[in-house]
Design a protein around this motif. Structure first.
Motif, PDB file in Angstrom:
ATOM      1  N   THR A  11       0.843  -1.182   0.000  1.00  0.00           N
ATOM      2  CA  THR A  11       0.000   0.000   0.000  1.00  0.00           C
ATOM      3  C   THR A  11       0.882   1.238   0.000  1.00  0.00           C
ATOM      4  O   THR A  11       1.870   1.301   0.725  1.00  0.00           O
ATOM      5  CB  THR A  11      -0.899   0.011   1.248  1.00  0.00           C
ATOM      6  OG1 THR A  11      -1.664  -1.198   1.244  1.00  0.00           O
ATOM      7  CG2 THR A  11      -1.834   1.189   1.247  1.00  0.00           C
ATOM      8  N   THR A  13       2.079   5.063   0.722  1.00  0.00           N
ATOM      9  CA  THR A  13       2.017   5.899   1.923  1.00  0.00           C
ATOM     10  C   THR A  13       0.838   6.853   1.852  1.00  0.00           C
ATOM     11  O   THR A  13       0.159   7.085   2.852  1.00  0.00           O
ATOM     12  CB  THR A  13       3.332   6.683   2.080  1.00  0.00           C
ATOM     13  OG1 THR A  13       4.412   5.750   2.129  1.00  0.00           O
ATOM     14  CG2 THR A  13       3.335   7.510   3.348  1.00  0.00           C
ATOM     15  N   LYS A  16      -2.363   5.099   2.837  1.00  0.00           N
ATOM     16  CA  LYS A  16      -2.435   4.887   4.281  1.00  0.00           C
ATOM     17  C   LYS A  16      -2.828   6.178   4.998  1.00  0.00           C
ATOM     18  O   LYS A  16      -3.619   6.158   5.935  1.00  0.00           O
ATOM     19  CB  LYS A  16      -1.104   4.367   4.813  1.00  0.00           C
ATOM     20  CG  LYS A  16      -0.816   2.944   4.427  1.00  0.00           C
ATOM     21  CD  LYS A  16       0.508   2.486   4.982  1.00  0.00           C
ATOM     22  CE  LYS A  16       0.794   1.060   4.563  1.00  0.00           C
ATOM     23  NZ  LYS A  16       2.060   0.562   5.098  1.00  0.00           N
ATOM     24  N   ARG A  20      -6.608   7.063   7.090  1.00  0.00           N
ATOM     25  CA  ARG A  20      -6.677   7.309   8.540  1.00  0.00           C
ATOM     26  C   ARG A  20      -7.967   7.979   8.988  1.00  0.00           C
ATOM     27  O   ARG A  20      -8.598   7.516   9.942  1.00  0.00           O
ATOM     28  CB  ARG A  20      -5.464   8.107   9.002  1.00  0.00           C
ATOM     29  CG  ARG A  20      -4.243   7.236   9.127  1.00  0.00           C
ATOM     30  CD  ARG A  20      -3.095   7.967   9.744  1.00  0.00           C
ATOM     31  NE  ARG A  20      -1.925   7.090   9.758  1.00  0.00           N
ATOM     32  CZ  ARG A  20      -0.707   7.508   9.814  1.00  0.00           C
ATOM     33  NH1 ARG A  20      -0.449   8.803   9.885  1.00  0.00           N
ATOM     34  NH2 ARG A  20       0.286   6.653   9.826  1.00  0.00           N
ATOM     35  N   PRO A 101      -6.185  -0.337   1.847  1.00  0.00           N
ATOM     36  CA  PRO A 101      -5.546   0.558   2.806  1.00  0.00           C
ATOM     37  C   PRO A 101      -4.603  -0.103   3.799  1.00  0.00           C
ATOM     38  O   PRO A 101      -3.884   0.572   4.530  1.00  0.00           O
ATOM     39  CB  PRO A 101      -6.731   1.170   3.560  1.00  0.00           C
ATOM     40  CG  PRO A 101      -7.801   0.155   3.455  1.00  0.00           C
ATOM     41  CD  PRO A 101      -7.599  -0.513   2.128  1.00  0.00           C
TER      42      PRO A 101
END
Length: 103
Positions: A11, A13, A16, A20, A101
Motif C-alpha cells: 500500500t 504511503t 495509508k 486514517r 488501505p
C-alpha cells in the motif's frame, strides 16, 4: 482483484494517510453501534433478577458471574462489529481509491 493480489501489492504511503480519517470515523461509528447492539442484547438476554442496564466491574449490586457474563458478551459483540466495520471501510476505500488501505 483477488485477495492474494491485494496482499501482494504494498500500500502506498498516501493511501495509508488518506485512509486514517476514514478508519477513525468508522471506528467511532462502530463503537457506538456495538454499544447500542450490546445494550439491546443485554436487555433481552439478561437474567431476570438483573436490571436492564449491564453491570460494570465496580457495580456493587451485581455478582461476579453476571459481571463476567456481561463483559464477555460485550467483548464478543464489539469484536464482531469492529471486524465488520473495519472490513467494510477498507473495501469502500479500495473501491474509491483503487488501493487496499492495509498491509
Amino acid at each position: 482483484m483477488t485477495q492474494q493480489q491485494q496482499q501482494a501489492e504494498p500500500t502506498s504511503t498516501s493511501a495509508k494517510i488518506l485512509y486514517r480519517p476514514v478508519g477513525i470515523a468508522s471506528s467511532i461509528v462502530g463503537g457506538l453501534l456495538a454499544n447500542l447492539i450490546f445494550k439491546k442484547v443485554w436487555q433481552r438476554t439478561a437474567p431476570r433478577d438483573v436490571p436492564d442496564d449491564p453491570p460494570n466491574a465496580l457495580d456493587s449490586g451485581s455478582d461476579l458471574k453476571t459481571i463476567v457474563l456481561a463483559a464477555g458478551l460485550q467483548g464478543a459483540i464489539f469484536a464482531v462489529v469492529k471486524v465488520l466495520v473495519d472490513r467494510g471501510g477498507a473495501r469502500a476505500f479500495q473501491r474509491w481509491s483503487g488501493e487496499w488501505p492495509g498491509n
